[in-house]
Design a protein around this motif. Sequence first.
Motif, PDB file in Angstrom:
ATOM      1  N   GLY A 182       0.820  -1.196   0.000  1.00  0.00           N
ATOM      2  CA  GLY A 182       0.000   0.000   0.000  1.00  0.00           C
ATOM      3  C   GLY A 182       0.854   1.245   0.000  1.00  0.00           C
ATOM      4  N   VAL A 183       0.214   2.378   0.298  1.00  0.00           N
ATOM      5  CA  VAL A 183       0.901   3.670   0.343  1.00  0.00           C
ATOM      6  C   VAL A 183       0.979   4.143   1.787  1.00  0.00           C
ATOM      7  N   CYS A 184       1.508   5.353   1.971  1.00  0.00           N
ATOM      8  CA  CYS A 184       1.731   5.844   3.332  1.00  0.00           C
ATOM      9  C   CYS A 184       0.446   5.892   4.147  1.00  0.00           C
ATOM     10  N   GLN A 185      -0.683   6.208   3.510  1.00  0.00           N
ATOM     11  CA  GLN A 185      -1.963   6.224   4.222  1.00  0.00           C
ATOM     12  C   GLN A 185      -2.274   4.850   4.803  1.00  0.00           C
ATOM     13  N   ASP A 186      -2.006   3.792   4.029  1.00  0.00           N
ATOM     14  CA  ASP A 186      -2.274   2.430   4.497  1.00  0.00           C
ATOM     15  C   ASP A 186      -1.346   2.056   5.650  1.00  0.00           C
ATOM     16  N   PHE A 187      -0.057   2.320   5.501  1.00  0.00           N
ATOM     17  CA  PHE A 187       0.900   2.046   6.572  1.00  0.00           C
ATOM     18  C   PHE A 187       0.440   2.732   7.864  1.00  0.00           C
ATOM     19  N   THR A 188       0.026   3.987   7.724  1.00  0.00           N
ATOM     20  CA  THR A 188      -0.340   4.783   8.893  1.00  0.00           C
ATOM     21  C   THR A 188      -1.597   4.256   9.567  1.00  0.00           C
ATOM     22  N   HIS A 189      -2.647   3.984   8.794  1.00  0.00           N
ATOM     23  CA  HIS A 189      -3.879   3.475   9.400  1.00  0.00           C
ATOM     24  C   HIS A 189      -3.672   2.109  10.049  1.00  0.00           C
ATOM     25  N   ILE A 190      -2.894   1.254   9.421  1.00  0.00           N
ATOM     26  CA  ILE A 190      -2.627  -0.063  10.019  1.00  0.00           C
ATOM     27  C   ILE A 190      -1.915   0.091  11.358  1.00  0.00           C
ATOM     28  N   MET A 191      -0.917   0.960  11.411  1.00  0.00           N
ATOM     29  CA  MET A 191      -0.178   1.152  12.658  1.00  0.00           C
ATOM     30  C   MET A 191      -1.058   1.789  13.728  1.00  0.00           C
ATOM     31  N   ILE A 192      -1.925   2.713  13.344  1.00  0.00           N
ATOM     32  CA  ILE A 192      -2.857   3.312  14.302  1.00  0.00           C
ATOM     33  C   ILE A 192      -3.760   2.239  14.898  1.00  0.00           C
ATOM     34  N   ILE A 193      -4.331   1.392  14.061  1.00  0.00           N
ATOM     35  CA  ILE A 193      -5.209   0.320  14.544  1.00  0.00           C
ATOM     36  C   ILE A 193      -4.449  -0.609  15.485  1.00  0.00           C
ATOM     37  N   ALA A 194      -3.213  -0.950  15.117  1.00  0.00           N
ATOM     38  CA  ALA A 194      -2.396  -1.839  15.941  1.00  0.00           C
ATOM     39  C   ALA A 194      -2.127  -1.233  17.314  1.00  0.00           C
ATOM     40  N   LEU A 195      -1.731   0.034  17.358  1.00  0.00           N
ATOM     41  CA  LEU A 195      -1.418   0.689  18.632  1.00  0.00           C
ATOM     42  C   LEU A 195      -2.664   0.840  19.496  1.00  0.00           C
ATOM     43  N   ARG A 196      -3.765   1.268  18.906  1.00  0.00           N
ATOM     44  CA  ARG A 196      -4.995   1.431  19.691  1.00  0.00           C
ATOM     45  C   ARG A 196      -5.475   0.099  20.253  1.00  0.00           C
ATOM     46  N   SER A 197      -5.249  -0.992  19.530  1.00  0.00           N
ATOM     47  CA  SER A 197      -5.694  -2.304  20.018  1.00  0.00           C
ATOM     48  C   SER A 197      -4.990  -2.690  21.311  1.00  0.00           C
ATOM     49  N   LEU A 198      -3.851  -2.070  21.592  1.00  0.00           N
ATOM     50  CA  LEU A 198      -3.084  -2.352  22.804  1.00  0.00           C
ATOM     51  C   LEU A 198      -3.230  -1.243  23.848  1.00  0.00           C
ATOM     52  N   GLY A 199      -4.133  -0.290  23.591  1.00  0.00           N
ATOM     53  CA  GLY A 199      -4.365   0.774  24.553  1.00  0.00           C
ATOM     54  C   GLY A 199      -3.424   1.950  24.432  1.00  0.00           C
ATOM     55  N   ILE A 200      -2.714   2.076  23.317  1.00  0.00           N
ATOM     56  CA  ILE A 200      -1.815   3.205  23.094  1.00  0.00           C
ATOM     57  C   ILE A 200      -2.537   4.229  22.215  1.00  0.00           C
ATOM     58  N   PRO A 201      -2.770   5.440  22.709  1.00  0.00           N
ATOM     59  CA  PRO A 201      -3.430   6.460  21.883  1.00  0.00           C
ATOM     60  C   PRO A 201      -2.597   6.741  20.627  1.00  0.00           C
ATOM     61  N   ALA A 202      -3.257   6.742  19.492  1.00  0.00           N
ATOM     62  CA  ALA A 202      -2.535   6.928  18.224  1.00  0.00           C
ATOM     63  C   ALA A 202      -3.388   7.715  17.255  1.00  0.00           C
ATOM     64  N   GLY A 203      -2.732   8.594  16.497  1.00  0.00           N
ATOM     65  CA  GLY A 203      -3.429   9.409  15.526  1.00  0.00           C
ATOM     66  C   GLY A 203      -2.658   9.540  14.230  1.00  0.00           C
ATOM     67  N   TYR A 204      -3.236  10.302  13.323  1.00  0.00           N
ATOM     68  CA  TYR A 204      -2.764  10.448  11.945  1.00  0.00           C
ATOM     69  C   TYR A 204      -2.126  11.826  11.790  1.00  0.00           C
ATOM     70  N   VAL A 205      -0.966  11.873  11.171  1.00  0.00           N
ATOM     71  CA  VAL A 205      -0.300  13.133  10.868  1.00  0.00           C
ATOM     72  C   VAL A 205      -0.200  13.266   9.350  1.00  0.00           C
ATOM     73  N   SER A 206      -0.677  14.361   8.806  1.00  0.00           N
ATOM     74  CA  SER A 206      -0.473  14.621   7.378  1.00  0.00           C
ATOM     75  C   SER A 206       0.597  15.692   7.243  1.00  0.00           C
ATOM     76  N   GLY A 207       1.340  15.612   6.151  1.00  0.00           N
ATOM     77  CA  GLY A 207       2.391  16.602   5.966  1.00  0.00           C
ATOM     78  C   GLY A 207       3.151  16.410   4.682  1.00  0.00           C
ATOM     79  N   TYR A 208       4.331  16.996   4.645  1.00  0.00           N
ATOM     80  CA  TYR A 208       5.199  16.935   3.478  1.00  0.00           C
ATOM     81  C   TYR A 208       6.541  16.335   3.872  1.00  0.00           C
ATOM     82  N   LEU A 209       7.193  15.700   2.910  1.00  0.00           N
ATOM     83  CA  LEU A 209       8.535  15.174   3.091  1.00  0.00           C
ATOM     84  C   LEU A 209       9.513  15.950   2.228  1.00  0.00           C
ATOM     85  N   ARG A 210      10.715  16.111   2.739  1.00  0.00           N
ATOM     86  CA  ARG A 210      11.785  16.684   1.929  1.00  0.00           C
ATOM     87  C   ARG A 210      11.895  15.897   0.626  1.00  0.00           C
TER      88      ARG A 210
END
Length: 296
Positions: A182-210
Amino acid sequence: MRYDIKLTIDYIYESPAAGARQILHVMPLAIEGRQRVIAGSIQIEPKPAMRQDRRDFFGNDLTELAFTEPHSDITIVLKARVEVTGSAAPGLPTPDLAGLAKVLTAETDLGPRSPLHFLAASPYAEPVRDIALWARSHLQPGRQVAEFVADLGLALHREMRFDAEATTVNTPAAEAFAARHGVCQDFTHIMIIALRSLGIPAGYVSGYLRTLPPPGQERLEGADAMHAWVSAWCGKETGWVEFDPTNAVFAGDGHIVVAYGRDYADLAPVRGAMRIAGGQTTDQYVDVVPVNETGA
Protein backbone atom coordinates in the motif's frame (compact mmCIF):
# COMPACT_ATOMS: atom_id res chain seq x y z
CA MET A 1 16.35 23.52 8.33
CA ARG A 2 14.33 25.82 6.07
CA TYR A 3 12.22 24.57 3.17
CA ASP A 4 10.33 26.06 0.28
CA ILE A 5 7.19 24.01 -0.33
CA LYS A 6 4.94 24.02 -3.36
CA LEU A 7 1.83 21.87 -3.66
CA THR A 8 -0.37 21.88 -6.76
CA ILE A 9 -3.67 19.99 -6.90
CA ASP A 10 -5.63 19.97 -10.16
CA TYR A 11 -9.22 18.75 -10.56
CA ILE A 12 -10.76 18.38 -14.04
CA TYR A 13 -14.46 17.48 -14.37
CA GLU A 14 -16.14 15.61 -17.22
CA SER A 15 -18.95 18.15 -17.10
CA PRO A 16 -19.14 21.53 -15.35
CA ALA A 17 -19.89 21.47 -11.63
CA ALA A 18 -22.88 23.66 -10.82
CA GLY A 19 -21.59 24.41 -7.34
CA ALA A 20 -19.22 23.07 -4.70
CA ARG A 21 -18.04 23.43 -1.12
CA GLN A 22 -14.52 22.33 -0.18
CA ILE A 23 -12.37 22.17 2.95
CA LEU A 24 -8.58 22.23 2.51
CA HIS A 25 -5.94 20.99 4.94
CA VAL A 26 -2.73 21.92 3.12
CA MET A 27 -1.07 24.79 5.03
CA PRO A 28 1.86 23.74 7.28
CA LEU A 29 1.18 24.09 10.99
CA ALA A 30 3.09 26.33 13.41
CA ILE A 31 4.33 24.13 16.28
CA GLU A 32 6.21 25.70 19.18
CA GLY A 33 9.70 24.27 19.49
CA ARG A 34 9.30 22.17 16.35
CA GLN A 35 8.16 24.08 13.30
CA ARG A 36 7.84 27.73 12.24
CA VAL A 37 5.84 28.96 9.26
CA ILE A 38 7.74 31.93 7.85
CA ALA A 39 5.33 32.65 4.99
CA GLY A 40 2.49 30.86 3.26
CA SER A 41 -0.29 31.39 0.73
CA ILE A 42 -3.02 29.36 -0.94
CA GLN A 43 -4.24 30.39 -4.40
CA ILE A 44 -7.41 28.94 -5.93
CA GLU A 45 -8.56 29.17 -9.54
CA PRO A 46 -11.30 29.90 -10.38
CA LYS A 47 -11.80 32.33 -7.54
CA PRO A 48 -14.35 30.97 -5.04
CA ALA A 49 -17.45 32.94 -4.10
CA MET A 50 -16.60 32.45 -0.43
CA ARG A 51 -13.34 31.73 1.36
CA GLN A 52 -12.70 31.43 5.09
CA ASP A 53 -9.40 30.58 6.78
CA ARG A 54 -9.83 29.19 10.30
CA ARG A 55 -8.83 26.48 12.77
CA ASP A 56 -10.51 23.09 13.23
CA PHE A 57 -11.12 21.29 16.54
CA PHE A 58 -7.62 19.80 16.59
CA GLY A 59 -5.99 23.20 16.05
CA ASN A 60 -5.12 22.68 12.39
CA ASP A 61 -5.29 25.48 9.83
CA LEU A 62 -8.01 24.91 7.25
CA THR A 63 -9.44 26.84 4.32
CA GLU A 64 -13.14 26.60 3.54
CA LEU A 65 -14.32 27.38 0.01
CA ALA A 66 -17.65 27.73 -1.75
CA PHE A 67 -18.19 27.91 -5.52
CA THR A 68 -21.55 29.11 -6.82
CA GLU A 69 -20.76 29.48 -10.54
CA PRO A 70 -20.37 26.54 -12.97
CA HIS A 71 -16.73 25.48 -13.37
CA SER A 72 -14.95 22.68 -15.23
CA ASP A 73 -11.76 22.56 -13.18
CA ILE A 74 -10.14 23.75 -9.97
CA THR A 75 -6.45 24.40 -9.35
CA ILE A 76 -5.15 24.77 -5.79
CA VAL A 77 -1.59 26.02 -5.28
CA LEU A 78 0.06 26.14 -1.85
CA LYS A 79 3.38 27.94 -1.43
CA ALA A 80 5.10 28.14 1.93
CA ARG A 81 8.46 28.65 3.55
CA VAL A 82 8.86 26.64 6.75
CA GLU A 83 11.64 26.22 9.28
CA VAL A 84 11.84 22.86 11.05
CA THR A 85 13.73 23.21 14.32
CA GLY A 86 13.11 19.91 16.10
CA SER A 87 12.14 16.27 15.77
CA ALA A 88 9.28 14.18 17.18
CA ALA A 89 11.45 11.39 18.57
CA PRO A 90 11.11 10.52 22.28
CA GLY A 91 13.40 12.55 24.48
CA LEU A 92 12.60 11.03 27.88
CA PRO A 93 11.99 7.51 29.27
CA THR A 94 8.38 6.35 28.91
CA PRO A 95 6.25 3.89 30.91
CA ASP A 96 5.49 0.36 29.85
CA LEU A 97 1.98 -0.60 28.70
CA ALA A 98 0.73 -1.25 32.22
CA GLY A 99 2.07 2.09 33.41
CA LEU A 100 0.53 3.89 30.44
CA ALA A 101 -2.87 2.32 31.21
CA LYS A 102 -2.73 3.69 34.77
CA VAL A 103 -1.88 7.17 33.51
CA LEU A 104 -4.74 7.09 31.00
CA THR A 105 -7.21 6.00 33.67
CA ALA A 106 -6.47 9.20 35.55
CA GLU A 107 -6.56 11.43 32.44
CA THR A 108 -9.37 14.01 32.45
CA ASP A 109 -8.24 16.50 29.79
CA LEU A 110 -10.60 16.72 26.80
CA GLY A 111 -8.67 19.38 24.88
CA PRO A 112 -7.75 18.98 21.19
CA ARG A 113 -4.57 16.99 21.87
CA SER A 114 -5.95 14.87 24.70
CA PRO A 115 -4.94 11.22 24.27
CA LEU A 116 -8.52 10.22 25.11
CA HIS A 117 -9.66 11.28 21.62
CA PHE A 118 -7.21 8.83 20.02
CA LEU A 119 -8.11 5.52 21.69
CA ALA A 120 -11.44 4.63 20.09
CA ALA A 121 -12.28 3.51 16.55
CA SER A 122 -12.53 6.18 13.84
CA PRO A 123 -13.84 6.04 10.25
CA TYR A 124 -10.61 4.85 8.58
CA ALA A 125 -9.21 3.08 11.66
CA GLU A 126 -11.83 0.62 12.83
CA PRO A 127 -10.65 -2.43 14.80
CA VAL A 128 -9.27 -5.31 12.70
CA ARG A 129 -8.74 -8.62 14.46
CA ASP A 130 -5.79 -9.71 12.33
CA ILE A 131 -4.00 -6.40 12.92
CA ALA A 132 -4.60 -6.64 16.68
CA LEU A 133 -3.22 -10.20 16.77
CA TRP A 134 -0.21 -9.10 14.75
CA ALA A 135 0.44 -6.22 17.15
CA ARG A 136 0.18 -8.48 20.19
CA SER A 137 2.65 -10.94 18.64
CA HIS A 138 5.32 -8.21 18.78
CA LEU A 139 4.88 -7.40 22.47
CA GLN A 140 7.91 -7.76 24.72
CA PRO A 141 7.41 -7.69 28.52
CA GLY A 142 8.65 -4.50 30.18
CA ARG A 143 9.28 -2.70 26.91
CA GLN A 144 8.83 1.07 27.15
CA VAL A 145 5.91 2.42 25.12
CA ALA A 146 8.06 4.62 22.87
CA GLU A 147 10.38 1.67 22.20
CA PHE A 148 7.41 -0.49 21.32
CA VAL A 149 6.06 2.18 18.95
CA ALA A 150 9.37 2.03 17.09
CA ASP A 151 9.41 -1.80 17.20
CA LEU A 152 5.94 -1.98 15.65
CA GLY A 153 6.73 0.64 13.00
CA LEU A 154 9.91 -1.19 12.01
CA ALA A 155 8.07 -4.53 11.84
CA LEU A 156 5.37 -3.02 9.63
CA HIS A 157 8.02 -1.51 7.38
CA ARG A 158 9.69 -4.92 6.99
CA GLU A 159 6.47 -6.75 6.20
CA MET A 160 4.67 -4.16 4.03
CA ARG A 161 5.70 -3.15 0.52
CA PHE A 162 5.26 0.45 -0.62
CA ASP A 163 3.27 0.40 -3.87
CA ALA A 164 1.75 3.63 -5.16
CA GLU A 165 -0.60 1.70 -7.46
CA ALA A 166 -1.82 -0.95 -5.00
CA THR A 167 -4.55 0.93 -3.15
CA THR A 168 -6.85 3.95 -3.35
CA VAL A 169 -7.89 6.45 -0.70
CA ASN A 170 -10.90 4.25 0.09
CA THR A 171 -9.09 0.89 0.40
CA PRO A 172 -9.81 -0.56 3.88
CA ALA A 173 -6.81 -0.97 6.16
CA ALA A 174 -7.70 -4.65 6.60
CA GLU A 175 -7.38 -5.21 2.84
CA ALA A 176 -4.02 -3.43 2.58
CA PHE A 177 -2.72 -5.36 5.59
CA ALA A 178 -3.84 -8.72 4.19
CA ALA A 179 -2.05 -7.98 0.89
CA ARG A 180 0.94 -6.44 2.72
CA HIS A 181 1.25 -3.55 0.30
CA GLY A 182 0.00 0.00 0.00
CA VAL A 183 0.90 3.67 0.34
CA CYS A 184 1.73 5.84 3.33
CA GLN A 185 -1.96 6.22 4.22
CA ASP A 186 -2.27 2.43 4.50
CA PHE A 187 0.90 2.05 6.57
CA THR A 188 -0.34 4.78 8.89
CA HIS A 189 -3.88 3.47 9.40
CA ILE A 190 -2.63 -0.06 10.02
CA MET A 191 -0.18 1.15 12.66
CA ILE A 192 -2.86 3.31 14.30
CA ILE A 193 -5.21 0.32 14.54
CA ALA A 194 -2.40 -1.84 15.94
CA LEU A 195 -1.42 0.69 18.63
CA ARG A 196 -5.00 1.43 19.69
CA SER A 197 -5.69 -2.30 20.02
CA LEU A 198 -3.08 -2.35 22.80
CA GLY A 199 -4.37 0.77 24.55
CA ILE A 200 -1.82 3.21 23.09
CA PRO A 201 -3.43 6.46 21.88
CA ALA A 202 -2.54 6.93 18.22
CA GLY A 203 -3.43 9.41 15.53
CA TYR A 204 -2.76 10.45 11.94
CA VAL A 205 -0.30 13.13 10.87
CA SER A 206 -0.47 14.62 7.38
CA GLY A 207 2.39 16.60 5.97
CA TYR A 208 5.20 16.93 3.48
CA LEU A 209 8.54 15.17 3.09
CA ARG A 210 11.78 16.68 1.93
CA THR A 211 11.83 15.91 -1.80
CA LEU A 212 15.61 15.89 -2.27
CA PRO A 213 17.59 13.81 0.26
CA PRO A 214 20.88 15.00 1.76
CA PRO A 215 23.95 13.82 -0.20
CA GLY A 216 24.59 10.12 0.29
CA GLN A 217 21.11 9.36 1.67
CA GLU A 218 18.26 7.50 -0.03
CA ARG A 219 15.13 9.34 -1.09
CA LEU A 220 12.20 8.74 1.25
CA GLU A 221 9.16 6.84 0.00
CA GLY A 222 6.10 9.01 -0.52
CA ALA A 223 7.91 12.28 -1.18
CA ASP A 224 6.07 12.90 -4.46
CA ALA A 225 2.75 13.69 -2.78
CA MET A 226 1.41 14.68 0.60
CA HIS A 227 2.66 12.19 3.17
CA ALA A 228 1.26 10.58 6.32
CA TRP A 229 2.74 9.11 9.48
CA VAL A 230 1.72 8.14 13.03
CA SER A 231 1.48 10.15 16.24
CA ALA A 232 1.49 8.07 19.46
CA TRP A 233 1.00 9.26 23.04
CA CYS A 234 3.62 7.83 25.37
CA GLY A 235 2.74 9.31 28.76
CA LYS A 236 2.66 12.65 30.57
CA GLU A 237 6.40 13.39 30.45
CA THR A 238 7.12 12.49 26.83
CA GLY A 239 3.69 13.20 25.39
CA TRP A 240 3.33 12.62 21.65
CA VAL A 241 6.01 11.05 19.46
CA GLU A 242 5.75 10.61 15.69
CA PHE A 243 6.89 7.58 13.71
CA ASP A 244 6.89 7.17 9.93
CA PRO A 245 6.33 3.44 9.25
CA THR A 246 6.62 3.90 5.49
CA ASN A 247 10.26 4.92 5.95
CA ALA A 248 11.00 3.29 9.34
CA VAL A 249 12.08 6.50 11.09
CA PHE A 250 10.89 8.87 13.79
CA ALA A 251 9.73 12.12 12.19
CA GLY A 252 12.73 14.43 11.91
CA ASP A 253 13.76 17.62 10.20
CA GLY A 254 12.65 16.31 6.80
CA HIS A 255 9.02 15.88 7.96
CA ILE A 256 6.85 19.02 7.76
CA VAL A 257 3.54 18.77 9.65
CA VAL A 258 0.30 20.03 8.11
CA ALA A 259 -2.33 18.61 10.46
CA TYR A 260 -3.14 16.18 13.26
CA GLY A 261 -6.28 14.04 13.51
CA ARG A 262 -7.69 10.64 14.38
CA ASP A 263 -7.34 9.39 10.80
CA TYR A 264 -7.48 10.57 7.19
CA ALA A 265 -11.15 11.56 7.50
CA ASP A 266 -10.24 14.40 9.88
CA LEU A 267 -7.65 16.03 7.64
CA ALA A 268 -7.93 15.00 4.01
CA PRO A 269 -6.10 17.60 1.87
CA VAL A 270 -9.34 18.33 -0.02
CA ARG A 271 -12.77 17.26 1.16
CA GLY A 272 -16.20 18.45 0.15
CA ALA A 273 -19.25 18.06 -2.06
CA MET A 274 -20.34 19.29 -5.46
CA ARG A 275 -23.27 19.17 -7.87
CA ILE A 276 -21.97 17.40 -10.94
CA ALA A 277 -22.86 14.78 -13.55
CA GLY A 278 -19.95 12.54 -14.57
CA GLY A 279 -16.55 11.80 -13.11
CA GLN A 280 -13.37 13.72 -12.44
CA THR A 281 -9.62 13.34 -12.64
CA THR A 282 -7.10 14.75 -10.21
CA ASP A 283 -3.33 15.26 -10.13
CA GLN A 284 -1.12 16.25 -7.21
CA TYR A 285 2.42 17.61 -7.36
CA VAL A 286 4.66 18.31 -4.38
CA ASP A 287 8.09 19.92 -4.21
CA VAL A 288 9.91 20.39 -0.89
CA VAL A 289 13.37 21.85 -1.31
CA PRO A 290 15.84 23.18 1.30
CA VAL A 291 16.11 26.96 0.99
CA ASN A 292 19.86 26.88 0.36
CA GLU A 293 19.17 24.69 -2.71
CA THR A 294 16.72 27.21 -4.17
CA GLY A 295 19.28 29.98 -4.23
CA ALA A 296 17.34 32.03 -1.66
